[in-house]
Design an enzyme around this catalytic site. Structure first.
Site, PDB file in Angstrom:
ATOM      1  N   SER A  33       0.862  -1.195   0.000  1.00 39.49           N
ATOM      2  CA  SER A  33       0.000   0.000   0.000  1.00 39.49           C
ATOM      3  C   SER A  33       0.891   1.236   0.000  1.00 39.49           C
ATOM      4  CB  SER A  33      -0.861  -0.019   1.261  1.00 39.49           C
ATOM      5  OG  SER A  33      -1.454   1.237   1.493  1.00 39.49           O
ATOM      6  N   TYR A  74      -3.969  -0.704   9.785  1.00 38.59           N
ATOM      7  CA  TYR A  74      -3.693  -0.917   8.352  1.00 38.59           C
ATOM      8  C   TYR A  74      -2.263  -0.457   8.037  1.00 38.59           C
ATOM      9  CZ  TYR A  74      -4.602  -0.912   3.293  1.00 38.59           C
ATOM     10  OH  TYR A  74      -4.555  -1.156   1.937  1.00 38.59           O
TER      11      TYR A  74
HETATM   12  P1  NAD Z   1     -11.498  -5.292  -1.737  1.00 36.46           P
HETATM   13  O1  NAD Z   1     -12.001  -4.985  -0.391  1.00 36.46           O
HETATM   14  O2  NAD Z   1     -12.432  -5.236  -2.905  1.00 36.46           O
HETATM   15  O3  NAD Z   1     -10.769  -6.689  -1.763  1.00 36.46           O
HETATM   16  C1  NAD Z   1     -10.274  -7.364  -0.634  1.00 36.46           C
HETATM   17  C2  NAD Z   1     -10.329  -8.836  -0.911  1.00 36.46           C
HETATM   18  O4  NAD Z   1      -9.841  -9.563   0.226  1.00 36.46           O
HETATM   19  C3  NAD Z   1     -11.766  -9.301  -1.158  1.00 36.46           C
HETATM   20  O5  NAD Z   1     -11.770 -10.236  -2.196  1.00 36.46           O
HETATM   21  C4  NAD Z   1     -12.130  -9.944   0.163  1.00 36.46           C
HETATM   22  O6  NAD Z   1     -13.132 -10.918   0.033  1.00 36.46           O
HETATM   23  C5  NAD Z   1     -10.782 -10.559   0.546  1.00 36.46           C
HETATM   24  N1  NAD Z   1     -10.709 -10.906   1.957  1.00 36.46           N
HETATM   25  C6  NAD Z   1     -10.811 -10.064   3.015  1.00 36.46           C
HETATM   26  N2  NAD Z   1     -10.743 -10.767   4.164  1.00 36.46           N
HETATM   27  C7  NAD Z   1     -10.599 -12.070   3.819  1.00 36.46           C
HETATM   28  C8  NAD Z   1     -10.471 -13.282   4.554  1.00 36.46           C
HETATM   29  N3  NAD Z   1     -10.506 -13.295   5.887  1.00 36.46           N
HETATM   30  N4  NAD Z   1     -10.330 -14.441   3.869  1.00 36.46           N
HETATM   31  C9  NAD Z   1     -10.329 -14.453   2.515  1.00 36.46           C
HETATM   32  N5  NAD Z   1     -10.432 -13.330   1.771  1.00 36.46           N
HETATM   33  C10 NAD Z   1     -10.572 -12.165   2.419  1.00 36.46           C
HETATM   34  O7  NAD Z   1     -10.350  -4.235  -1.983  1.00 36.46           O
HETATM   35  P2  NAD Z   1      -9.078  -4.244  -2.952  1.00 36.46           P
HETATM   36  O8  NAD Z   1      -8.729  -2.838  -3.166  1.00 36.46           O
HETATM   37  O9  NAD Z   1      -9.274  -5.098  -4.135  1.00 36.46           O
HETATM   38  O10 NAD Z   1      -7.976  -4.864  -1.978  1.00 36.46           O
HETATM   39  C11 NAD Z   1      -7.052  -5.846  -2.358  1.00 36.46           C
HETATM   40  C12 NAD Z   1      -5.729  -5.590  -1.681  1.00 36.46           C
HETATM   41  O11 NAD Z   1      -5.192  -4.361  -2.178  1.00 36.46           O
HETATM   42  C13 NAD Z   1      -5.809  -5.438  -0.157  1.00 36.46           C
HETATM   43  O12 NAD Z   1      -4.700  -6.087   0.434  1.00 36.46           O
HETATM   44  C14 NAD Z   1      -5.716  -3.934   0.019  1.00 36.46           C
HETATM   45  O13 NAD Z   1      -5.189  -3.591   1.277  1.00 36.46           O
HETATM   46  C15 NAD Z   1      -4.772  -3.568  -1.102  1.00 36.46           C
HETATM   47  N6  NAD Z   1      -4.777  -2.161  -1.486  1.00 36.46           N
HETATM   48  C16 NAD Z   1      -5.848  -1.585  -2.092  1.00 36.46           C
HETATM   49  C17 NAD Z   1      -5.759  -0.246  -2.446  1.00 36.46           C
HETATM   50  C18 NAD Z   1      -6.878   0.480  -3.117  1.00 36.46           C
HETATM   51  O14 NAD Z   1      -6.757   1.680  -3.360  1.00 36.46           O
HETATM   52  N7  NAD Z   1      -7.959  -0.153  -3.478  1.00 36.46           N
HETATM   53  C19 NAD Z   1      -4.627   0.487  -2.184  1.00 36.46           C
HETATM   54  C20 NAD Z   1      -3.562  -0.125  -1.562  1.00 36.46           C
HETATM   55  C21 NAD Z   1      -3.640  -1.469  -1.228  1.00 36.46           C
END
Ligand code: NAD
Length: 253
Positions: free
Chosen positions: A145, A158
Protein backbone atom coordinates in the site's frame (compact mmCIF):
# COMPACT_ATOMS: atom_id res chain seq x y z
CA UNK A 1 11.75 -19.47 -31.26
CA UNK A 2 12.53 -16.89 -28.58
CA UNK A 3 10.42 -17.46 -25.44
CA UNK A 4 8.38 -14.48 -24.29
CA UNK A 5 9.76 -13.74 -20.78
CA UNK A 6 6.30 -12.63 -19.62
CA UNK A 7 4.65 -15.90 -20.69
CA UNK A 8 3.11 -17.82 -17.78
CA UNK A 9 1.96 -20.86 -19.77
CA UNK A 10 2.07 -24.01 -17.65
CA UNK A 11 2.23 -22.06 -14.38
CA UNK A 12 -0.24 -22.30 -11.51
CA UNK A 13 -1.03 -19.13 -9.57
CA UNK A 14 -2.85 -18.86 -6.23
CA UNK A 15 -4.57 -15.50 -5.72
CA UNK A 16 -6.20 -14.72 -2.35
CA UNK A 17 -9.25 -12.44 -2.25
CA UNK A 18 -9.94 -13.21 -5.91
CA UNK A 19 -13.71 -12.63 -5.87
CA UNK A 20 -13.49 -8.87 -6.41
CA UNK A 21 -11.33 -5.77 -6.93
CA UNK A 22 -7.60 -6.03 -7.45
CA UNK A 23 -7.55 -9.78 -6.71
CA UNK A 24 -10.03 -10.54 -9.47
CA UNK A 25 -8.17 -8.33 -11.91
CA UNK A 26 -4.82 -9.95 -11.14
CA UNK A 27 -6.33 -13.45 -11.45
CA UNK A 28 -7.62 -12.56 -14.93
CA UNK A 29 -4.34 -10.86 -15.91
CA UNK A 30 -2.25 -13.87 -14.86
CA UNK A 31 -4.64 -16.15 -16.78
CA UNK A 32 -4.34 -13.96 -19.89
CA UNK A 33 -0.58 -14.45 -19.60
CA UNK A 34 -1.12 -18.23 -19.56
CA UNK A 35 -1.42 -19.33 -15.91
CA UNK A 36 -4.07 -21.61 -14.42
CA UNK A 37 -5.64 -19.96 -11.40
CA UNK A 38 -6.54 -21.04 -7.89
CA UNK A 39 -8.86 -18.36 -6.52
CA UNK A 40 -9.19 -18.16 -2.73
CA UNK A 41 -12.27 -16.39 -1.38
CA UNK A 42 -14.77 -16.62 1.44
CA UNK A 43 -17.73 -16.90 -0.90
CA UNK A 44 -18.71 -18.12 -4.37
CA UNK A 45 -16.82 -16.31 -7.12
CA UNK A 46 -18.67 -17.08 -10.33
CA UNK A 47 -17.72 -13.79 -11.98
CA UNK A 48 -14.00 -14.45 -11.51
CA UNK A 49 -14.45 -18.04 -12.68
CA UNK A 50 -16.22 -16.87 -15.85
CA UNK A 51 -13.58 -14.21 -16.60
CA UNK A 52 -10.68 -16.65 -16.09
CA UNK A 53 -12.39 -19.39 -18.10
CA UNK A 54 -12.95 -16.91 -20.96
CA UNK A 55 -9.15 -16.67 -21.32
CA UNK A 56 -9.01 -20.44 -21.96
CA UNK A 57 -7.21 -21.18 -18.69
CA UNK A 58 -8.46 -23.41 -15.87
CA UNK A 59 -9.92 -22.01 -12.63
CA UNK A 60 -10.18 -23.76 -9.27
CA UNK A 61 -12.09 -22.07 -6.46
CA UNK A 62 -11.12 -22.65 -2.83
CA UNK A 63 -13.53 -21.23 -0.28
CA UNK A 64 -11.49 -20.25 2.77
CA UNK A 65 -11.15 -17.53 5.38
CA UNK A 66 -7.45 -16.67 5.34
CA UNK A 67 -7.62 -15.28 8.88
CA UNK A 68 -7.96 -18.87 10.13
CA UNK A 69 -4.67 -20.74 10.45
CA UNK A 70 -6.49 -23.97 9.56
CA UNK A 71 -7.10 -22.54 6.07
CA UNK A 72 -3.39 -22.44 5.22
CA UNK A 73 -2.88 -26.17 4.60
CA UNK A 74 -6.20 -26.54 2.83
CA UNK A 75 -5.25 -23.79 0.36
CA UNK A 76 -1.84 -25.30 -0.48
CA UNK A 77 -3.01 -28.94 -0.44
CA UNK A 78 -6.17 -28.15 -2.42
CA UNK A 79 -4.13 -26.36 -5.10
CA UNK A 80 -1.60 -29.19 -5.41
CA UNK A 81 -4.37 -31.82 -5.53
CA UNK A 82 -6.07 -29.95 -8.38
CA UNK A 83 -3.05 -28.93 -10.49
CA UNK A 84 -0.24 -31.22 -9.18
CA UNK A 85 1.98 -28.22 -8.35
CA UNK A 86 2.04 -24.50 -7.61
CA UNK A 87 4.32 -21.73 -8.94
CA UNK A 88 2.97 -18.30 -7.97
CA UNK A 89 1.33 -16.90 -4.82
CA UNK A 90 -0.39 -13.51 -4.80
CA UNK A 91 -1.13 -12.43 -1.21
CA UNK A 92 -3.90 -9.98 -2.01
CA UNK A 93 -6.63 -10.55 0.61
CA UNK A 94 -6.69 -7.61 2.98
CA UNK A 95 -8.98 -5.46 5.08
CA UNK A 96 -8.96 -1.93 6.47
CA UNK A 97 -10.59 -0.39 9.58
CA UNK A 98 -10.97 3.37 9.98
CA UNK A 99 -11.10 5.22 13.31
CA UNK A 100 -9.15 7.89 15.17
CA UNK A 101 -6.02 6.46 16.77
CA UNK A 102 -7.29 7.69 20.16
CA UNK A 103 -10.45 5.59 19.86
CA UNK A 104 -9.05 2.59 17.96
CA UNK A 105 -10.19 -0.78 19.39
CA UNK A 106 -8.21 -3.95 20.05
CA UNK A 107 -10.60 -5.82 17.79
CA UNK A 108 -9.92 -3.48 14.85
CA UNK A 109 -6.21 -3.91 15.53
CA UNK A 110 -6.26 -7.72 15.74
CA UNK A 111 -8.56 -8.39 12.79
CA UNK A 112 -6.47 -6.30 10.42
CA UNK A 113 -3.14 -7.68 11.62
CA UNK A 114 -4.39 -11.29 11.47
CA UNK A 115 -5.41 -11.06 7.82
CA UNK A 116 -2.99 -8.50 6.39
CA UNK A 117 0.25 -9.78 7.93
CA UNK A 118 -0.03 -12.95 10.05
CA UNK A 119 -1.87 -15.09 7.52
CA UNK A 120 0.25 -13.61 4.72
CA UNK A 121 3.38 -14.89 6.44
CA UNK A 122 2.13 -18.38 7.19
CA UNK A 123 0.60 -18.86 3.75
CA UNK A 124 3.90 -17.74 2.22
CA UNK A 125 5.77 -20.17 4.49
CA UNK A 126 3.54 -23.07 3.41
CA UNK A 127 3.94 -22.04 -0.24
CA UNK A 128 7.75 -21.86 0.08
CA UNK A 129 7.89 -25.30 1.73
CA UNK A 130 5.90 -26.74 -1.21
CA UNK A 131 8.17 -25.07 -3.80
CA UNK A 132 11.21 -26.58 -2.05
CA UNK A 133 9.58 -30.05 -2.10
CA UNK A 134 8.81 -29.60 -5.81
CA UNK A 135 12.37 -28.42 -6.54
CA UNK A 136 11.03 -25.65 -8.80
CA UNK A 137 11.13 -21.84 -8.97
CA UNK A 138 8.49 -19.77 -7.17
CA UNK A 139 7.20 -16.21 -7.13
CA UNK A 140 5.42 -14.52 -4.23
CA UNK A 141 3.73 -11.16 -4.74
CA UNK A 142 2.53 -9.33 -1.63
CA UNK A 143 -0.01 -6.54 -2.06
CA UNK A 144 1.33 -3.59 -0.10
CA UNK A 145 0.00 0.00 0.00
CA UNK A 146 1.04 3.65 -0.06
CA UNK A 147 0.88 3.12 3.72
CA UNK A 148 3.89 0.82 3.46
CA UNK A 149 5.73 4.11 2.86
CA UNK A 150 3.54 6.72 4.57
CA UNK A 151 1.65 7.03 7.85
CA UNK A 152 -1.87 7.67 6.65
CA UNK A 153 -4.72 9.05 8.77
CA UNK A 154 -7.22 7.10 10.94
CA UNK A 155 -5.98 3.67 9.81
CA UNK A 156 -3.32 2.72 12.43
CA UNK A 157 -3.61 -1.07 12.16
CA UNK A 158 -3.69 -0.92 8.35
CA UNK A 159 -0.53 1.23 8.30
CA UNK A 160 1.15 -1.10 10.81
CA UNK A 161 0.26 -4.17 8.74
CA UNK A 162 1.29 -2.73 5.37
CA UNK A 163 4.55 -1.29 6.76
CA UNK A 164 5.30 -4.69 8.29
CA UNK A 165 4.53 -6.25 4.92
CA UNK A 166 7.38 -4.28 3.32
CA UNK A 167 9.90 -5.49 5.92
CA UNK A 168 8.61 -9.04 5.74
CA UNK A 169 8.81 -9.06 1.94
CA UNK A 170 12.52 -8.25 2.25
CA UNK A 171 13.06 -10.78 5.04
CA UNK A 172 11.41 -13.62 3.11
CA UNK A 173 13.22 -12.60 -0.10
CA UNK A 174 16.56 -12.79 1.70
CA UNK A 175 15.98 -16.28 3.07
CA UNK A 176 14.25 -17.84 0.08
CA UNK A 177 16.19 -16.44 -2.89
CA UNK A 178 18.63 -19.32 -2.44
CA UNK A 179 15.68 -21.70 -2.98
CA UNK A 180 14.72 -20.03 -6.27
CA UNK A 181 11.81 -18.11 -4.74
CA UNK A 182 11.47 -14.42 -5.62
CA UNK A 183 9.46 -12.46 -3.07
CA UNK A 184 8.32 -8.99 -4.11
CA UNK A 185 5.37 -6.68 -3.64
CA UNK A 186 3.11 -4.23 -5.40
CA UNK A 187 2.02 -1.03 -3.66
CA UNK A 188 -1.20 0.15 -5.29
CA UNK A 189 -1.91 3.86 -5.09
CA UNK A 190 -5.50 5.04 -4.75
CA UNK A 191 -7.59 2.55 -6.73
CA UNK A 192 -11.37 2.53 -7.16
CA UNK A 193 -12.38 -0.66 -5.28
CA UNK A 194 -14.38 -1.60 -2.13
CA UNK A 195 -11.26 -0.88 -0.08
CA UNK A 196 -11.51 2.84 -0.87
CA UNK A 197 -15.32 3.18 -1.05
CA UNK A 198 -15.48 5.30 2.12
CA UNK A 199 -12.79 7.67 0.82
CA UNK A 200 -14.54 8.09 -2.52
CA UNK A 201 -17.89 8.80 -0.84
CA UNK A 202 -16.26 11.76 0.93
CA UNK A 203 -16.29 14.25 -1.99
CA UNK A 204 -13.73 16.60 -0.45
CA UNK A 205 -11.24 13.84 0.41
CA UNK A 206 -11.74 12.28 -3.04
CA UNK A 207 -10.86 15.55 -4.77
CA UNK A 208 -7.89 16.22 -2.43
CA UNK A 209 -6.42 12.85 -3.33
CA UNK A 210 -7.13 13.29 -7.04
CA UNK A 211 -5.38 16.68 -7.07
CA UNK A 212 -2.21 15.05 -5.75
CA UNK A 213 -2.00 12.23 -8.33
CA UNK A 214 0.32 13.25 -11.22
CA UNK A 215 -1.46 10.86 -13.61
CA UNK A 216 -4.63 12.91 -13.04
CA UNK A 217 -6.92 9.99 -12.19
CA UNK A 218 -7.57 7.34 -9.55
CA UNK A 219 -6.28 3.90 -10.48
CA UNK A 220 -8.44 1.03 -11.73
CA UNK A 221 -8.21 -2.67 -10.87
CA UNK A 222 -6.80 -3.33 -14.35
CA UNK A 223 -3.82 -1.04 -13.70
CA UNK A 224 -2.43 -3.69 -11.38
CA UNK A 225 -2.55 -6.76 -13.59
CA UNK A 226 0.41 -5.95 -15.88
CA UNK A 227 2.75 -5.35 -12.92
CA UNK A 228 1.50 -8.63 -11.36
CA UNK A 229 2.31 -10.55 -14.56
CA UNK A 230 5.78 -8.98 -14.60
CA UNK A 231 6.55 -9.93 -10.98
CA UNK A 232 5.16 -13.45 -11.54
CA UNK A 233 7.28 -14.04 -14.63
CA UNK A 234 10.79 -14.87 -15.75
CA UNK A 235 11.15 -11.20 -16.78
CA UNK A 236 11.63 -10.25 -13.10
CA UNK A 237 13.96 -13.12 -12.17
CA UNK A 238 16.68 -10.82 -10.72
CA UNK A 239 14.26 -8.73 -8.62
CA UNK A 240 14.16 -9.75 -4.95
CA UNK A 241 12.56 -8.04 -1.97
CA UNK A 242 11.30 -4.98 -3.85
CA UNK A 243 7.97 -3.19 -3.57
CA UNK A 244 6.84 -1.74 -6.90
CA UNK A 245 4.56 1.29 -6.57
CA UNK A 246 1.69 1.37 -9.06
CA UNK A 247 0.35 4.74 -8.06
CA UNK A 248 0.13 7.16 -10.98
CA UNK A 249 3.12 9.00 -9.47
CA UNK A 250 1.69 9.55 -5.95
CA UNK A 251 4.98 8.71 -4.21
CA UNK A 252 7.01 10.71 -6.70
CA UNK A 253 5.37 13.96 -5.53
P1 NAD B 1 -11.50 -5.29 -1.74
O1 NAD B 1 -12.00 -4.99 -0.39
O2 NAD B 1 -12.43 -5.24 -2.90
O3 NAD B 1 -10.77 -6.69 -1.76
C1 NAD B 1 -10.27 -7.36 -0.63
C2 NAD B 1 -10.33 -8.84 -0.91
O4 NAD B 1 -9.84 -9.56 0.23
C3 NAD B 1 -11.77 -9.30 -1.16
O5 NAD B 1 -11.77 -10.24 -2.20
C4 NAD B 1 -12.13 -9.94 0.16
O6 NAD B 1 -13.13 -10.92 0.03
C5 NAD B 1 -10.78 -10.56 0.55
N1 NAD B 1 -10.71 -10.91 1.96
C6 NAD B 1 -10.81 -10.06 3.02
N2 NAD B 1 -10.74 -10.77 4.16
C7 NAD B 1 -10.60 -12.07 3.82
C8 NAD B 1 -10.47 -13.28 4.55
N3 NAD B 1 -10.51 -13.30 5.89
N4 NAD B 1 -10.33 -14.44 3.87
C9 NAD B 1 -10.33 -14.45 2.51
N5 NAD B 1 -10.43 -13.33 1.77
C10 NAD B 1 -10.57 -12.17 2.42
O7 NAD B 1 -10.35 -4.24 -1.98
P2 NAD B 1 -9.08 -4.24 -2.95
O8 NAD B 1 -8.73 -2.84 -3.17
O9 NAD B 1 -9.27 -5.10 -4.13
O10 NAD B 1 -7.98 -4.86 -1.98
C11 NAD B 1 -7.05 -5.85 -2.36
C12 NAD B 1 -5.73 -5.59 -1.68
O11 NAD B 1 -5.19 -4.36 -2.18
C13 NAD B 1 -5.81 -5.44 -0.16
O12 NAD B 1 -4.70 -6.09 0.43
C14 NAD B 1 -5.72 -3.93 0.02
O13 NAD B 1 -5.19 -3.59 1.28
C15 NAD B 1 -4.77 -3.57 -1.10
N6 NAD B 1 -4.78 -2.16 -1.49
C16 NAD B 1 -5.85 -1.58 -2.09
C17 NAD B 1 -5.76 -0.25 -2.45
C18 NAD B 1 -6.88 0.48 -3.12
O14 NAD B 1 -6.76 1.68 -3.36
N7 NAD B 1 -7.96 -0.15 -3.48
C19 NAD B 1 -4.63 0.49 -2.18
C20 NAD B 1 -3.56 -0.12 -1.56
C21 NAD B 1 -3.64 -1.47 -1.23
Amino acid sequence: MVRNPFDLSGKVAIVTGSNTGLGQSMAVGLAQAGADIVGVARREQLETEQKVSATGRRFHSILADVSQMTSIDSIINGSVERFSKIDILVNNAGIIRRNDALDFSEQDWDEVMDINIKSLFFLSQAFARQIIVQGTQGNIINIASMLSFQGGIRVPSYTASKSALMGLTRAMANEWAAHGINVNGIAPGYMSTNNTAALREDGERYQEILNRIPAGRWGTSEDISGPAVFLASEASRYINGFILAVDGGWLAR
